[in-house]
Write a protein that holds these residues in place. Sequence first.
Motif, PDB file in Angstrom:
ATOM      1  N   ASN A 135       7.532  19.565 -10.681  1.00 59.02           N
ATOM      2  CA  ASN A 135       7.517  18.188 -11.193  1.00 59.02           C
ATOM      3  C   ASN A 135       8.105  17.202 -10.182  1.00 59.02           C
ATOM      4  N   LEU A 136       7.600  17.285  -8.960  1.00 60.51           N
ATOM      5  CA  LEU A 136       8.063  16.413  -7.880  1.00 60.51           C
ATOM      6  C   LEU A 136       7.472  15.020  -8.051  1.00 60.51           C
ATOM      7  N   ASN A 137       8.346  14.007  -8.044  1.00 57.32           N
ATOM      8  CA  ASN A 137       7.919  12.607  -8.087  1.00 57.32           C
ATOM      9  C   ASN A 137       8.387  11.923  -6.808  1.00 57.32           C
ATOM     10  N   LEU A 138       7.426  11.371  -6.079  1.00 59.06           N
ATOM     11  CA  LEU A 138       7.734  10.769  -4.784  1.00 59.06           C
ATOM     12  C   LEU A 138       6.727   9.674  -4.488  1.00 59.06           C
ATOM     13  N   GLU A 139       7.241   8.528  -4.038  1.00 60.67           N
ATOM     14  CA  GLU A 139       6.361   7.436  -3.617  1.00 60.67           C
ATOM     15  C   GLU A 139       6.937   6.812  -2.352  1.00 60.67           C
ATOM     16  N   ILE A 140       6.125   6.797  -1.296  1.00 61.30           N
ATOM     17  CA  ILE A 140       6.523   6.219  -0.012  1.00 61.30           C
ATOM     18  C   ILE A 140       5.458   5.226   0.414  1.00 61.30           C
TER      19      ILE A 140
ATOM     20  N   ASP B 167       0.832  -1.198   0.000  1.00 57.47           N
ATOM     21  CA  ASP B 167       0.000   0.000   0.000  1.00 57.47           C
ATOM     22  C   ASP B 167       0.869   1.251   0.000  1.00 57.47           C
ATOM     23  N   ILE B 168       0.370   2.286  -0.654  1.00 58.39           N
ATOM     24  CA  ILE B 168       1.112   3.536  -0.774  1.00 58.39           C
ATOM     25  C   ILE B 168       0.585   4.542   0.245  1.00 58.39           C
ATOM     26  N   ALA B 169       1.496   5.153   0.994  1.00 60.75           N
ATOM     27  CA  ALA B 169       1.115   6.186   1.963  1.00 60.75           C
ATOM     28  C   ALA B 169       1.139   7.571   1.326  1.00 60.75           C
ATOM     29  N   ILE B 170       2.169   7.827   0.502  1.00 59.63           N
ATOM     30  CA  ILE B 170       2.359   9.149  -0.098  1.00 59.63           C
ATOM     31  C   ILE B 170       2.783   8.974  -1.543  1.00 59.63           C
ATOM     32  N   LYS B 171       2.140   9.713  -2.446  1.00 59.26           N
ATOM     33  CA  LYS B 171       2.526   9.625  -3.848  1.00 59.26           C
ATOM     34  C   LYS B 171       2.276  10.959  -4.548  1.00 59.26           C
ATOM     35  N   PHE B 172       3.339  11.484  -5.182  1.00 60.16           N
ATOM     36  CA  PHE B 172       3.260  12.669  -6.036  1.00 60.16           C
ATOM     37  C   PHE B 172       3.786  12.279  -7.415  1.00 60.16           C
ATOM     38  N   GLU B 173       3.047  12.639  -8.457  1.00 60.42           N
ATOM     39  CA  GLU B 173       3.465  12.365  -9.827  1.00 60.42           C
ATOM     40  C   GLU B 173       3.572  13.674 -10.606  1.00 60.42           C
ATOM     41  N   ASN B 174       4.816  14.067 -10.908  1.00 62.00           N
ATOM     42  CA  ASN B 174       5.060  15.332 -11.615  1.00 62.00           C
ATOM     43  C   ASN B 174       4.232  16.464 -11.006  1.00 62.00           C
ATOM     44  N   THR B 175       4.305  16.560  -9.695  1.00 62.08           N
ATOM     45  CA  THR B 175       3.487  17.527  -8.964  1.00 62.08           C
ATOM     46  C   THR B 175       4.301  18.771  -8.641  1.00 62.08           C
ATOM     47  N   SER B 176       3.726  19.916  -8.932  1.00 62.44           N
ATOM     48  CA  SER B 176       4.370  21.198  -8.637  1.00 62.44           C
ATOM     49  C   SER B 176       3.584  21.922  -7.557  1.00 62.44           C
ATOM     50  N   PHE B 177       4.316  22.395  -6.542  1.00 58.18           N
ATOM     51  CA  PHE B 177       3.728  23.135  -5.433  1.00 58.18           C
ATOM     52  C   PHE B 177       4.283  24.551  -5.427  1.00 58.18           C
ATOM     53  N   GLY B 178       3.453  25.497  -4.986  1.00 58.52           N
ATOM     54  CA  GLY B 178       3.920  26.873  -4.903  1.00 58.52           C
ATOM     55  C   GLY B 178       3.283  27.595  -3.744  1.00 58.52           C
ATOM     56  N   ILE B 179       3.619  28.870  -3.635  1.00 56.74           N
ATOM     57  CA  ILE B 179       3.079  29.698  -2.557  1.00 56.74           C
ATOM     58  C   ILE B 179       2.972  31.128  -3.073  1.00 56.74           C
ATOM     59  N   LYS B 180       1.943  31.820  -2.643  1.00 56.01           N
ATOM     60  CA  LYS B 180       1.699  33.157  -3.168  1.00 56.01           C
ATOM     61  C   LYS B 180       2.377  34.248  -2.355  1.00 56.01           C
ATOM     62  N   ASN B 181       2.421  34.091  -1.053  1.00 61.26           N
ATOM     63  CA  ASN B 181       2.977  35.143  -0.210  1.00 61.26           C
ATOM     64  C   ASN B 181       4.079  34.562   0.654  1.00 61.26           C
ATOM     65  N   ILE B 182       5.321  34.751   0.252  1.00 57.58           N
ATOM     66  CA  ILE B 182       6.412  34.083   0.948  1.00 57.58           C
ATOM     67  C   ILE B 182       6.669  34.665   2.323  1.00 57.58           C
ATOM     68  N   ARG B 183       6.063  35.793   2.657  1.00 58.82           N
ATOM     69  CA  ARG B 183       6.230  36.319   4.010  1.00 58.82           C
ATOM     70  C   ARG B 183       5.547  35.418   5.046  1.00 58.82           C
ATOM     71  N   LYS B 184       4.690  34.527   4.589  1.00 58.03           N
ATOM     72  CA  LYS B 184       4.051  33.577   5.500  1.00 58.03           C
ATOM     73  C   LYS B 184       4.936  32.367   5.769  1.00 58.03           C
ATOM     74  N   MET B 185       6.015  32.250   5.026  1.00 58.57           N
ATOM     75  CA  MET B 185       6.899  31.101   5.215  1.00 58.57           C
ATOM     76  C   MET B 185       7.781  31.298   6.434  1.00 58.57           C
TER      77      MET B 185
END
Length: 265
Positions: free
Chosen positions: A43-48, A1-19
């Motif tokens: 394009n993050l690829n990850l499978e755990i 069974d897969i717990a975490i899976k990203f396929e060519n996934t891109s993540f972003g953020i709009k206001n970096i002052r919140k980081m």
Amino acid sequence: DIAIKFENTSFGIKNIRKMDEKEKISLDYNNINVSDEITIFENLNLEIKKGEFVAVVGDSGVGKTCLLNAIMNNYSLISTDSNPKVDGEISYFPSQPWLMTETIKNNIIFFSELKENNYNEIISLCHLKQDLAKLPEGDLTIVNSTCSNISEGQKIRISLARCLYRNADIYLLDDIFSSLDQSISEEIFDKVFCKFLKNKTRIIVMNKKEYLKFFDKIIALNNRKIIFEGNYDEFEQFKQNENKEEIIQDNNINNNSNNIDNKKN
């Protein structure tokens, strides 16, 4: 069974002052307009797999904390080939542990139901029994607003106890060992992560080389990209082939691998 899976996934953020400050290190902060949407991972690829024991390594500022935040869905989804999968409840230990101005007990159970046996076991696993015995009020001691009435090590171990008490499916821990004494680190690594949580999915940002041999998988990051994913032997070969012996920060005083040779036995 897969717990975490990203396929060519891109993540972003709009206001970096919140980081938080640790994430900002990964970015060229001075050259970004605060209103810009910036890409954290492209394009993050990850499978755990469920139950897998995973170390995340890399130099300072390469995106290790960012990866944990992506798993926790703390960024905007820009694009993906399939819906990102994170299957299970998450418990998170941040790189900057925090405590409430509350009793030590309430900091651990965090307003959930008190399960005495589980609570006592976790107190023992986190090396808090002796600490609590020395305090006049024990676990009813109120942590003050600056945490000045407890040590830094106690603060980390109380935060870890809260993380464990939640009884989640996926545990994300950000650099938990760098500020703990070597002997306590070894016991916690063995008793907590190799035994107590052995059937849980565990993902730990690691800066200690001697523990890596005990992980099922090692993920190495550079510039917010996964540059390696595999087991310990493959990782050692990768470092030799790529001439990347210093791929992780080594915060150890000594590389005491002989002390932990049987952690998974």
